[in-house]
Design a protein around this motif. Structure first.
Motif, PDB file in Angstrom:
ATOM      1  N   PRO A  44      25.675 110.297  21.089  1.00  0.00           N
ATOM      2  CA  PRO A  44      26.282 110.074  19.767  1.00  0.00           C
ATOM      3  C   PRO A  44      25.263 109.572  18.759  1.00  0.00           C
ATOM      4  CG  PRO A  44      27.694 109.202  21.482  1.00  0.00           C
ATOM      5  CD  PRO A  44      26.405 109.602  22.148  1.00  0.00           C
ATOM      6  N   GLY A  45      25.235 110.213  17.601  1.00  0.00           N
ATOM      7  CA  GLY A  45      24.328 109.794  16.544  1.00  0.00           C
ATOM      8  C   GLY A  45      22.898 110.221  16.729  1.00  0.00           C
ATOM      9  N   SER A  46      22.634 111.013  17.762  1.00  0.00           N
ATOM     10  CA  SER A  46      21.271 111.449  18.050  1.00  0.00           C
ATOM     11  C   SER A  46      21.176 112.968  18.009  1.00  0.00           C
ATOM     12  CB  SER A  46      20.822 110.961  19.432  1.00  0.00           C
ATOM     13  OG  SER A  46      20.830 109.556  19.499  1.00  0.00           O
ATOM     14  N   GLU A  47      19.962 113.440  17.840  1.00  0.00           N
ATOM     15  CA  GLU A  47      19.744 114.878  17.883  1.00  0.00           C
ATOM     16  C   GLU A  47      19.766 115.376  19.330  1.00  0.00           C
ATOM     17  OE1 GLU A  47      16.949 115.370  13.885  1.00  0.00           O
ATOM     18  OE2 GLU A  47      16.163 115.886  15.868  1.00  0.00           O
ATOM     19  N   ARG A  48      20.043 116.649  19.460  1.00  0.00           N
ATOM     20  CA  ARG A  48      20.005 117.261  20.791  1.00  0.00           C
ATOM     21  C   ARG A  48      18.553 117.304  21.277  1.00  0.00           C
ATOM     22  NH1 ARG A  48      23.837 122.362  21.744  1.00  0.00           N
ATOM     23  NH2 ARG A  48      25.169 120.780  20.762  1.00  0.00           N
ATOM     24  N   GLU A  49      18.352 116.892  22.528  1.00  0.00           N
ATOM     25  CA  GLU A  49      17.003 116.866  23.062  1.00  0.00           C
ATOM     26  C   GLU A  49      16.918 117.608  24.385  1.00  0.00           C
ATOM     27  OE1 GLU A  49      15.685 112.890  23.906  1.00  0.00           O
ATOM     28  OE2 GLU A  49      17.447 112.400  25.126  1.00  0.00           O
ATOM     29  N   GLY A  50      15.741 118.150  24.645  1.00  0.00           N
ATOM     30  CA  GLY A  50      15.526 118.875  25.882  1.00  0.00           C
ATOM     31  C   GLY A  50      15.367 117.943  27.063  1.00  0.00           C
ATOM     32  N   VAL A  51      15.916 118.352  28.187  1.00  0.00           N
ATOM     33  CA  VAL A  51      15.832 117.583  29.422  1.00  0.00           C
ATOM     34  C   VAL A  51      14.935 118.294  30.430  1.00  0.00           C
ATOM     35  CG1 VAL A  51      17.128 116.632  31.363  1.00  0.00           C
ATOM     36  CG2 VAL A  51      18.139 116.628  29.061  1.00  0.00           C
ATOM     37  N   SER A  52      15.219 119.574  30.640  1.00  0.00           N
ATOM     38  CA  SER A  52      14.470 120.320  31.648  1.00  0.00           C
ATOM     39  C   SER A  52      14.678 121.806  31.409  1.00  0.00           C
ATOM     40  CB  SER A  52      14.966 119.938  33.051  1.00  0.00           C
ATOM     41  OG  SER A  52      14.263 120.652  34.047  1.00  0.00           O
ATOM     42  N   CYS A  53      13.774 122.608  31.963  1.00  0.00           N
ATOM     43  CA  CYS A  53      13.952 124.049  31.875  1.00  0.00           C
ATOM     44  C   CYS A  53      13.356 124.712  33.118  1.00  0.00           C
ATOM     45  CB  CYS A  53      13.336 124.619  30.612  1.00  0.00           C
ATOM     46  SG  CYS A  53      11.558 124.375  30.460  1.00  0.00           S
ATOM     47  N   ILE A  54      13.811 125.938  33.343  1.00  0.00           N
ATOM     48  CA  ILE A  54      13.317 126.709  34.479  1.00  0.00           C
ATOM     49  C   ILE A  54      13.035 128.118  33.992  1.00  0.00           C
ATOM     50  CG2 ILE A  54      15.666 127.271  35.274  1.00  0.00           C
ATOM     51  CD1 ILE A  54      14.535 127.000  38.173  1.00  0.00           C
ATOM     52  N   SER A  55      11.901 128.649  34.357  1.00  0.00           N
ATOM     53  CA  SER A  55      11.492 129.949  33.827  1.00  0.00           C
ATOM     54  C   SER A  55      12.242 131.078  34.501  1.00  0.00           C
ATOM     55  CB  SER A  55       9.984 130.134  34.017  1.00  0.00           C
ATOM     56  OG  SER A  55       9.682 130.373  35.379  1.00  0.00           O
ATOM     57  N   TYR A  56      12.298 132.208  33.803  1.00  0.00           N
ATOM     58  CA  TYR A  56      13.043 133.345  34.327  1.00  0.00           C
ATOM     59  C   TYR A  56      12.223 134.134  35.337  1.00  0.00           C
ATOM     60  CZ  TYR A  56      10.372 136.773  31.592  1.00  0.00           C
ATOM     61  OH  TYR A  56       9.381 137.570  31.094  1.00  0.00           O
ATOM     62  N   THR A  57      10.950 133.926  35.385  1.00  0.00           N
ATOM     63  CA  THR A  57      10.105 134.722  36.269  1.00  0.00           C
ATOM     64  C   THR A  57      10.001 134.078  37.654  1.00  0.00           C
ATOM     65  OG1 THR A  57       8.210 133.589  35.291  1.00  0.00           O
ATOM     66  CG2 THR A  57       8.752 135.774  34.455  1.00  0.00           C
ATOM     67  N   LEU A  58       9.139 133.121  37.776  1.00  0.00           N
ATOM     68  CA  LEU A  58       8.881 132.526  39.086  1.00  0.00           C
ATOM     69  C   LEU A  58       9.707 131.280  39.342  1.00  0.00           C
ATOM     70  CD1 LEU A  58       4.995 132.897  39.231  1.00  0.00           C
ATOM     71  CD2 LEU A  58       6.748 134.415  40.161  1.00  0.00           C
ATOM     72  N   GLY A  59      10.530 130.896  38.368  1.00  0.00           N
ATOM     73  CA  GLY A  59      11.308 129.688  38.554  1.00  0.00           C
ATOM     74  C   GLY A  59      10.498 128.423  38.354  1.00  0.00           C
ATOM     75  N   LEU A 112      10.747 122.647  25.083  1.00  0.00           N
ATOM     76  CA  LEU A 112      12.164 122.292  25.261  1.00  0.00           C
ATOM     77  C   LEU A 112      12.865 122.189  23.905  1.00  0.00           C
ATOM     78  CD1 LEU A 112      11.947 119.676  28.148  1.00  0.00           C
ATOM     79  CD2 LEU A 112      13.095 121.898  28.242  1.00  0.00           C
ATOM     80  N   ALA A 113      12.692 123.227  23.098  1.00  0.00           N
ATOM     81  CA  ALA A 113      13.263 123.237  21.750  1.00  0.00           C
ATOM     82  C   ALA A 113      14.623 123.909  21.770  1.00  0.00           C
ATOM     83  CB  ALA A 113      12.328 123.977  20.802  1.00  0.00           C
ATOM     84  N   PRO A 114      15.665 123.220  21.323  1.00  0.00           N
ATOM     85  CA  PRO A 114      17.008 123.836  21.323  1.00  0.00           C
ATOM     86  C   PRO A 114      17.049 125.158  20.551  1.00  0.00           C
ATOM     87  CG  PRO A 114      17.190 121.480  20.945  1.00  0.00           C
ATOM     88  CD  PRO A 114      15.720 121.812  20.901  1.00  0.00           C
ATOM     89  N   ASN A 115      16.292 125.255  19.479  1.00  0.00           N
ATOM     90  CA  ASN A 115      16.330 126.470  18.667  1.00  0.00           C
ATOM     91  C   ASN A 115      15.787 127.693  19.392  1.00  0.00           C
ATOM     92  OD1 ASN A 115      17.464 125.122  16.532  1.00  0.00           O
ATOM     93  ND2 ASN A 115      15.539 124.808  15.440  1.00  0.00           N
ATOM     94  N   ASP A 116      15.131 127.512  20.509  1.00  0.00           N
ATOM     95  CA  ASP A 116      14.586 128.631  21.258  1.00  0.00           C
ATOM     96  C   ASP A 116      15.612 129.292  22.176  1.00  0.00           C
ATOM     97  OD1 ASP A 116      11.145 127.453  21.856  1.00  0.00           O
ATOM     98  OD2 ASP A 116      12.138 128.360  20.115  1.00  0.00           O
ATOM     99  N   TYR A 117      16.814 128.739  22.231  1.00  0.00           N
ATOM    100  CA  TYR A 117      17.837 129.254  23.134  1.00  0.00           C
ATOM    101  C   TYR A 117      19.040 129.749  22.325  1.00  0.00           C
ATOM    102  CZ  TYR A 117      15.198 126.970  26.861  1.00  0.00           C
ATOM    103  OH  TYR A 117      14.202 126.600  27.742  1.00  0.00           O
ATOM    104  N   ASN A 118      19.512 130.927  22.666  1.00  0.00           N
ATOM    105  CA  ASN A 118      20.600 131.539  21.904  1.00  0.00           C
ATOM    106  C   ASN A 118      21.983 131.311  22.503  1.00  0.00           C
ATOM    107  OD1 ASN A 118      19.760 132.952  19.486  1.00  0.00           O
ATOM    108  ND2 ASN A 118      18.464 134.176  20.834  1.00  0.00           N
ATOM    109  N   TYR A 119      22.051 131.086  23.802  1.00  0.00           N
ATOM    110  CA  TYR A 119      23.343 130.983  24.467  1.00  0.00           C
ATOM    111  C   TYR A 119      23.534 129.557  24.974  1.00  0.00           C
ATOM    112  CZ  TYR A 119      22.842 136.024  24.404  1.00  0.00           C
ATOM    113  OH  TYR A 119      22.659 137.319  23.998  1.00  0.00           O
ATOM    114  N   TRP A 120      24.719 129.015  24.708  1.00  0.00           N
ATOM    115  CA  TRP A 120      25.013 127.623  25.031  1.00  0.00           C
ATOM    116  C   TRP A 120      26.372 127.484  25.685  1.00  0.00           C
ATOM    117  CZ3 TRP A 120      21.711 123.493  24.121  1.00  0.00           C
ATOM    118  CH2 TRP A 120      20.546 123.802  23.402  1.00  0.00           C
ATOM    119  N   GLY A 121      26.467 126.529  26.585  1.00  0.00           N
ATOM    120  CA  GLY A 121      27.748 126.145  27.124  1.00  0.00           C
ATOM    121  C   GLY A 121      28.426 125.141  26.226  1.00  0.00           C
ATOM    122  N   GLN A 122      29.595 124.687  26.654  1.00  0.00           N
ATOM    123  CA  GLN A 122      30.390 123.765  25.837  1.00  0.00           C
ATOM    124  C   GLN A 122      30.008 122.305  26.093  1.00  0.00           C
ATOM    125  OE1 GLN A 122      31.358 124.895  28.722  1.00  0.00           O
ATOM    126  NE2 GLN A 122      32.165 123.084  29.747  1.00  0.00           N
TER     127      GLN A 122
END
Length: 130
Positions: A44-59, A112-122
């Motif tokens: 609450p009151g904060s911007e969305r921040e990246g936590v972790s990511c996994i690549s589509y190639t080798l994981g 881990l930039a939110p703007n780099d992702y097009n599809y989001w869950g709820q």
């Protein structure tokens, strides 16, 4: 079109653990292995921040500095699911957690930039409190 549904959030005491899941689906021929996946959070009151990511190639995986070895991202492409195992939770981890997907992976795997992702869950709420 890709649909993402998170689950596994809840109330946990400091020091506890939670395992978040993200179920991915799409149109015919959907293959989770073609998508880079990220976990993000927003308090609450904060911007969305990246936590972790996994690549589509080798994981390959990447974590934000604040994770400090406490979280583990993984995926099961056969089940089209992505997981975030969170251990040693603190009240500062309280937030809504979102999974996100980008075909072919984000522009920058490391940012881990939110703007780099097009599809989001709820999102799923994680509350760490005694």
């Amino acid at each position: 079109q890709v649909q993402l549904v998170e689950s596994g959030g809840g109330l946990v005491q400091p020091g506890g653990s939670l395992r978040l899941s993200c179920a991915a689906s799409g149109t015919s021929g959907f293959n989770l292995g073609n998508y880079g996946i990220g976990w993000f959070r927003q308090a609450p009151g904060s911007e969305r921040e990246g936590v972790s990511c996994i690549s589509y190639t080798l994981g390959d995986t990447h974590y934000a500095d604040f994770v400090n070895g406490r979280f583990t991202i993984s995926r099961d492409t056969a089940k089209n699911k992505i997981y975030l195992q969170m251990n040693s939770l603190t009240p500062e981890d309280t937030a809504v957690y979102y999974c996100a997907a980008e075909f072919g992976g984000p522009l920058s795997f490391w940012e881990l930039a939110p703007n780099d992702y097009n599809y989001w869950g709820q999102g799923t709420q994680v509350t760490v409190s005694s």
